[in-house]
Design a protein around this motif. Structure first.
Motif, PDB file in Angstrom:
ATOM      1  N   LEU A 199       0.832  -1.205   0.000  1.00 39.11           N
ATOM      2  CA  LEU A 199       0.000   0.000   0.000  1.00 39.11           C
ATOM      3  C   LEU A 199       0.864   1.252   0.000  1.00 39.11           C
ATOM      4  O   LEU A 199       0.590   2.207  -0.741  1.00 39.11           O
ATOM      5  CB  LEU A 199      -0.918  -0.008   1.218  1.00 39.11           C
ATOM      6  CG  LEU A 199      -1.887   1.170   1.326  1.00 39.11           C
ATOM      7  CD1 LEU A 199      -2.881   1.150   0.178  1.00 39.11           C
ATOM      8  CD2 LEU A 199      -2.620   1.142   2.665  1.00 39.11           C
ATOM      9  N   GLY A 200       1.910   1.267   0.820  1.00 41.97           N
ATOM     10  CA  GLY A 200       2.801   2.416   0.837  1.00 41.97           C
ATOM     11  C   GLY A 200       3.454   2.650  -0.508  1.00 41.97           C
ATOM     12  O   GLY A 200       3.556   3.790  -0.986  1.00 41.97           O
ATOM     13  N   ALA A 201       3.893   1.567  -1.163  1.00 43.77           N
ATOM     14  CA  ALA A 201       4.503   1.687  -2.487  1.00 43.77           C
ATOM     15  C   ALA A 201       3.494   2.206  -3.509  1.00 43.77           C
ATOM     16  O   ALA A 201       3.838   3.025  -4.375  1.00 43.77           O
ATOM     17  CB  ALA A 201       5.047   0.324  -2.922  1.00 43.77           C
ATOM     18  N   SER A 202       2.235   1.751  -3.394  1.00 42.42           N
ATOM     19  CA  SER A 202       1.226   2.210  -4.353  1.00 42.42           C
ATOM     20  C   SER A 202       0.960   3.701  -4.187  1.00 42.42           C
ATOM     21  O   SER A 202       0.762   4.416  -5.175  1.00 42.42           O
ATOM     22  CB  SER A 202      -0.078   1.410  -4.180  1.00 42.42           C
ATOM     23  OG  SER A 202      -0.769   1.778  -3.000  1.00 42.42           O
ATOM     24  N   TRP A 203       0.955   4.176  -2.950  1.00 44.56           N
ATOM     25  CA  TRP A 203       0.714   5.603  -2.728  1.00 44.56           C
ATOM     26  C   TRP A 203       1.864   6.459  -3.245  1.00 44.56           C
ATOM     27  O   TRP A 203       1.644   7.570  -3.732  1.00 44.56           O
ATOM     28  CB  TRP A 203       0.485   5.863  -1.246  1.00 44.56           C
ATOM     29  CG  TRP A 203      -0.890   5.489  -0.785  1.00 44.56           C
ATOM     30  CD1 TRP A 203      -1.985   5.271  -1.573  1.00 44.56           C
ATOM     31  CD2 TRP A 203      -1.315   5.301   0.562  1.00 44.56           C
ATOM     32  NE1 TRP A 203      -3.068   4.957  -0.795  1.00 44.56           N
ATOM     33  CE2 TRP A 203      -2.689   4.963   0.526  1.00 44.56           C
ATOM     34  CE3 TRP A 203      -0.688   5.361   1.793  1.00 44.56           C
ATOM     35  CZ2 TRP A 203      -3.437   4.706   1.666  1.00 44.56           C
ATOM     36  CZ3 TRP A 203      -1.440   5.111   2.940  1.00 44.56           C
ATOM     37  CH2 TRP A 203      -2.791   4.792   2.875  1.00 44.56           C
ATOM     38  N   ILE A 204       3.088   5.964  -3.137  1.00 45.94           N
ATOM     39  CA  ILE A 204       4.236   6.725  -3.629  1.00 45.94           C
ATOM     40  C   ILE A 204       4.086   7.023  -5.112  1.00 45.94           C
ATOM     41  O   ILE A 204       4.228   8.165  -5.561  1.00 45.94           O
ATOM     42  CB  ILE A 204       5.545   5.965  -3.354  1.00 45.94           C
ATOM     43  CG1 ILE A 204       5.842   5.942  -1.853  1.00 45.94           C
ATOM     44  CG2 ILE A 204       6.712   6.607  -4.107  1.00 45.94           C
ATOM     45  CD1 ILE A 204       7.018   5.049  -1.489  1.00 45.94           C
ATOM     46  N   LEU A 215      -8.451   6.539 -12.047  1.00 43.41           N
ATOM     47  CA  LEU A 215      -9.059   5.495 -12.867  1.00 43.41           C
ATOM     48  C   LEU A 215      -8.040   4.418 -13.241  1.00 43.41           C
ATOM     49  O   LEU A 215      -8.352   3.221 -13.249  1.00 43.41           O
ATOM     50  CB  LEU A 215      -9.680   6.109 -14.119  1.00 43.41           C
ATOM     51  CG  LEU A 215     -10.957   6.925 -13.870  1.00 43.41           C
ATOM     52  CD1 LEU A 215     -11.336   7.719 -15.113  1.00 43.41           C
ATOM     53  CD2 LEU A 215     -12.108   6.021 -13.458  1.00 43.41           C
ATOM     54  N   LEU A 216      -6.826   4.822 -13.539  1.00 41.82           N
ATOM     55  CA  LEU A 216      -5.782   3.841 -13.848  1.00 41.82           C
ATOM     56  C   LEU A 216      -5.432   3.023 -12.609  1.00 41.82           C
ATOM     57  O   LEU A 216      -5.210   1.808 -12.689  1.00 41.82           O
ATOM     58  CB  LEU A 216      -4.542   4.551 -14.390  1.00 41.82           C
ATOM     59  CG  LEU A 216      -4.677   5.176 -15.772  1.00 41.82           C
ATOM     60  CD1 LEU A 216      -3.439   5.979 -16.118  1.00 41.82           C
ATOM     61  CD2 LEU A 216      -4.933   4.112 -16.829  1.00 41.82           C
ATOM     62  N   TYR A 217      -5.377   3.691 -11.469  1.00 41.11           N
ATOM     63  CA  TYR A 217      -5.055   3.011 -10.208  1.00 41.11           C
ATOM     64  C   TYR A 217      -6.047   1.896  -9.932  1.00 41.11           C
ATOM     65  O   TYR A 217      -5.686   0.810  -9.470  1.00 41.11           O
ATOM     66  CB  TYR A 217      -5.084   4.062  -9.092  1.00 41.11           C
ATOM     67  CG  TYR A 217      -4.836   3.555  -7.698  1.00 41.11           C
ATOM     68  CD1 TYR A 217      -3.719   2.791  -7.401  1.00 41.11           C
ATOM     69  CD2 TYR A 217      -5.696   3.895  -6.657  1.00 41.11           C
ATOM     70  CE1 TYR A 217      -3.467   2.360  -6.104  1.00 41.11           C
ATOM     71  CE2 TYR A 217      -5.450   3.474  -5.366  1.00 41.11           C
ATOM     72  CZ  TYR A 217      -4.338   2.704  -5.084  1.00 41.11           C
ATOM     73  OH  TYR A 217      -4.091   2.278  -3.803  1.00 41.11           O
ATOM     74  N   ILE A 262      -6.961  -6.705 -11.885  1.00 42.77           N
ATOM     75  CA  ILE A 262      -5.886  -7.695 -11.755  1.00 42.77           C
ATOM     76  C   ILE A 262      -6.262  -8.727 -10.704  1.00 42.77           C
ATOM     77  O   ILE A 262      -6.099  -9.937 -10.901  1.00 42.77           O
ATOM     78  CB  ILE A 262      -4.564  -6.991 -11.379  1.00 42.77           C
ATOM     79  CG1 ILE A 262      -4.161  -5.992 -12.464  1.00 42.77           C
ATOM     80  CG2 ILE A 262      -3.449  -8.025 -11.162  1.00 42.77           C
ATOM     81  CD1 ILE A 262      -2.968  -5.134 -12.094  1.00 42.77           C
ATOM     82  N   VAL A 263      -6.802  -8.248  -9.578  1.00 43.68           N
ATOM     83  CA  VAL A 263      -7.219  -9.168  -8.514  1.00 43.68           C
ATOM     84  C   VAL A 263      -8.298 -10.115  -9.016  1.00 43.68           C
ATOM     85  O   VAL A 263      -8.254 -11.327  -8.791  1.00 43.68           O
ATOM     86  CB  VAL A 263      -7.739  -8.371  -7.291  1.00 43.68           C
ATOM     87  CG1 VAL A 263      -8.279  -9.320  -6.242  1.00 43.68           C
ATOM     88  CG2 VAL A 263      -6.612  -7.531  -6.702  1.00 43.68           C
ATOM     89  N   MET A 264      -9.289  -9.554  -9.710  1.00 44.31           N
ATOM     90  CA  MET A 264     -10.377 -10.369 -10.213  1.00 44.31           C
ATOM     91  C   MET A 264      -9.870 -11.442 -11.175  1.00 44.31           C
ATOM     92  O   MET A 264     -10.357 -12.569 -11.201  1.00 44.31           O
ATOM     93  CB  MET A 264     -11.406  -9.486 -10.919  1.00 44.31           C
ATOM     94  CG  MET A 264     -12.732 -10.169 -11.207  1.00 44.31           C
ATOM     95  SD  MET A 264     -13.865  -9.073 -12.099  1.00 44.31           S
ATOM     96  CE  MET A 264     -14.003  -7.731 -10.916  1.00 44.31           C
ATOM     97  N   MET A 307       1.612   1.089 -12.430  1.00 45.84           N
ATOM     98  CA  MET A 307       2.394   0.505 -11.338  1.00 45.84           C
ATOM     99  C   MET A 307       1.616   0.562 -10.020  1.00 45.84           C
ATOM    100  O   MET A 307       1.637  -0.393  -9.238  1.00 45.84           O
ATOM    101  CB  MET A 307       3.718   1.256 -11.193  1.00 45.84           C
ATOM    102  CG  MET A 307       4.698   1.026 -12.324  1.00 45.84           C
ATOM    103  SD  MET A 307       6.188   2.055 -12.136  1.00 45.84           S
ATOM    104  CE  MET A 307       6.792   1.482 -10.544  1.00 45.84           C
ATOM    105  N   ALA A 308       0.927   1.683  -9.794  1.00 45.76           N
ATOM    106  CA  ALA A 308       0.122   1.802  -8.581  1.00 45.76           C
ATOM    107  C   ALA A 308      -0.963   0.730  -8.545  1.00 45.76           C
ATOM    108  O   ALA A 308      -1.265   0.163  -7.491  1.00 45.76           O
ATOM    109  CB  ALA A 308      -0.509   3.195  -8.504  1.00 45.76           C
ATOM    110  N   ALA A 309      -1.531   0.420  -9.710  1.00 42.84           N
ATOM    111  CA  ALA A 309      -2.559  -0.621  -9.792  1.00 42.84           C
ATOM    112  C   ALA A 309      -1.989  -1.986  -9.409  1.00 42.84           C
ATOM    113  O   ALA A 309      -2.652  -2.780  -8.718  1.00 42.84           O
ATOM    114  CB  ALA A 309      -3.145  -0.670 -11.204  1.00 42.84           C
ATOM    115  N   CYS A 310      -0.767  -2.273  -9.847  1.00 44.48           N
ATOM    116  CA  CYS A 310      -0.138  -3.562  -9.516  1.00 44.48           C
ATOM    117  C   CYS A 310       0.125  -3.673  -8.018  1.00 44.48           C
ATOM    118  O   CYS A 310      -0.112  -4.723  -7.402  1.00 44.48           O
ATOM    119  CB  CYS A 310       1.158  -3.724 -10.309  1.00 44.48           C
ATOM    120  SG  CYS A 310       0.921  -3.899 -12.089  1.00 44.48           S
TER     121      CYS A 310
END
Length: 326
Positions: free
Chosen positions: A84-89, A105-107, A113-115, A163-166
């Motif tokens: 989560l911290g990496a996604s926020w960065i 929207l991209l995030y 990906i989870v689905m 990247m934030a989405a991943c």
């Protein structure tokens, strides 16, 4: 499960205003993440310490040693917080490069990906209806990316949004697996939220110190930054993460993925109304595909269960929830 849904949706509405509050702060995107995770972790840490002291005062402290499964669960919660911290960065930097609406929207392609990986990771079957919704969400993400690039927006911002989405997907998977590994952990939402947010702070602070030097960990905050930073750190991050992490361990992972699209919807609307960010035709269509496809996934599953013969659930649409002990 009503309380879980209410807590989850409330957290998403709070998160949807993150970009608006960040736009009111003059600090760099990395400094904003460091400050918000610190304030959020401090808020949850105080609550957790107080709750622990109260419990020990009212009850005999007869804690059993942690089992290997419980320890592994704690490690997964910490890993989810780090993700989560990496996604926020990367997300807050994407806010700066391509705007709050596009980045949000991209995030939220992360839940897609989870689905897509739940059949492999969680053995949850994807119905044909969910696949249709999945395809709509992917189409929407492509339209938004193309619109952003055609509009001259920074390609790096598009990449950072992906990247934030991943990282977001990794956070959901780790949180869900931690709850499945130790069902008792689902009842310790405050503890889990503190662990996750503190891990997120460590990642953000470590990255900040490594790239900008230790002095950057204490940024110069202007008086006009104090109010939005406190709101972002204490309410949106502290309270929002408490509601979020408490709820997602109790909800089916595909439901978490699908209902999560309330956040980018609110982010896009707020960015358009409050920040004046333009919405091109392709971006509007892409947002409609993302939100509509996500909603279709959830609503179609409920309709099939309600109208199945004898009101029985269709085997394909069944999604296991995390079992909890009384």
């Amino acid at each position: 499960m009503g309380k879980s849904y209410t807590a989850y949706l409330s957290s998403l509405l709070l998160f949807g205003s993150n970009g608006i509050l960040a736009a009111l702060v003059s600090l760099s995107s990395l400094s904003i993440v460091v400050v918000r995770t610190f304030l959020g972790a401090l808020f949850l840490g105080v609550l957790f310490a107080g709750a622990t002291a109260l419990r020990r005062r009212n009850e005999a402290d007869s804690r059993a040693p942690q089992s290997p499964r419980a320890i592994a669960s704690l490690a997964l919660f910490a890993a989810s917080g780090a993700a989560l911290g990496a996604s926020w960065i990367v997300l807050f930097e994407a806010y700066r490069l391509v705007g709050v609406g596009t980045a949000s929207l991209l995030y939220y392609c992360g839940p897609v990906i989870v689905m897509g990986i739940t059949p492999l990771v969680f053995k949850e079957r994807l119905s044909a209806w969910k696949l249709y919704g999945f395809a709509a969400v992917v189409t929407g993400a492509v339209l938004i990316s193309l619109q952003a690039l055609d509009g001259g927006q920074n390609p790096s911002g598009i990449l950072l949004g992906g990247m934030a989405a991943c990282f977001y997907a990794a956070m959901i998977v780790c949180t869900k697996k931690a709850a499945l590994l130790d069902p008792d952990a689902s009842g310790q939402g405050l503890r889990n939220s503190f662990i996750q947010l503190f891990a997120g702070f460590l990642v953000a602070a470590g990255y900040c110190a490594a790239t900008q030097g230790p002095a950057a960990l204490i940024p110069a905050v202007a008086p006009s930054d104090i109010a939005p930073l406190l709101m972002l750190g204490l309410v949106n991050t502290g309270m929002g993460c408490l509601l979020y992490f408490w709820s997602i361990g109790r909800l089916p992972v595909q439901t978490v993925a699908v209902c999560g699209y309330l956040e980018p919807l609110s982010a896009v609307v707020l960015a358009t109304l409050l920040l004046g960010e333009p919405m091109g035709a392709a971006q509007v269509l892409g947002a409609a595909f993302i939100i509509g496809g996500a909603a279709f996934c959830e609503l179609s599953g409920k309709m099939r269960r309600n109208f199945a013969p004898n009101n029985k659930r269709h085997p394909v649409s069944q999604v296991p929830t995390v079992s909890r002990r009384a």
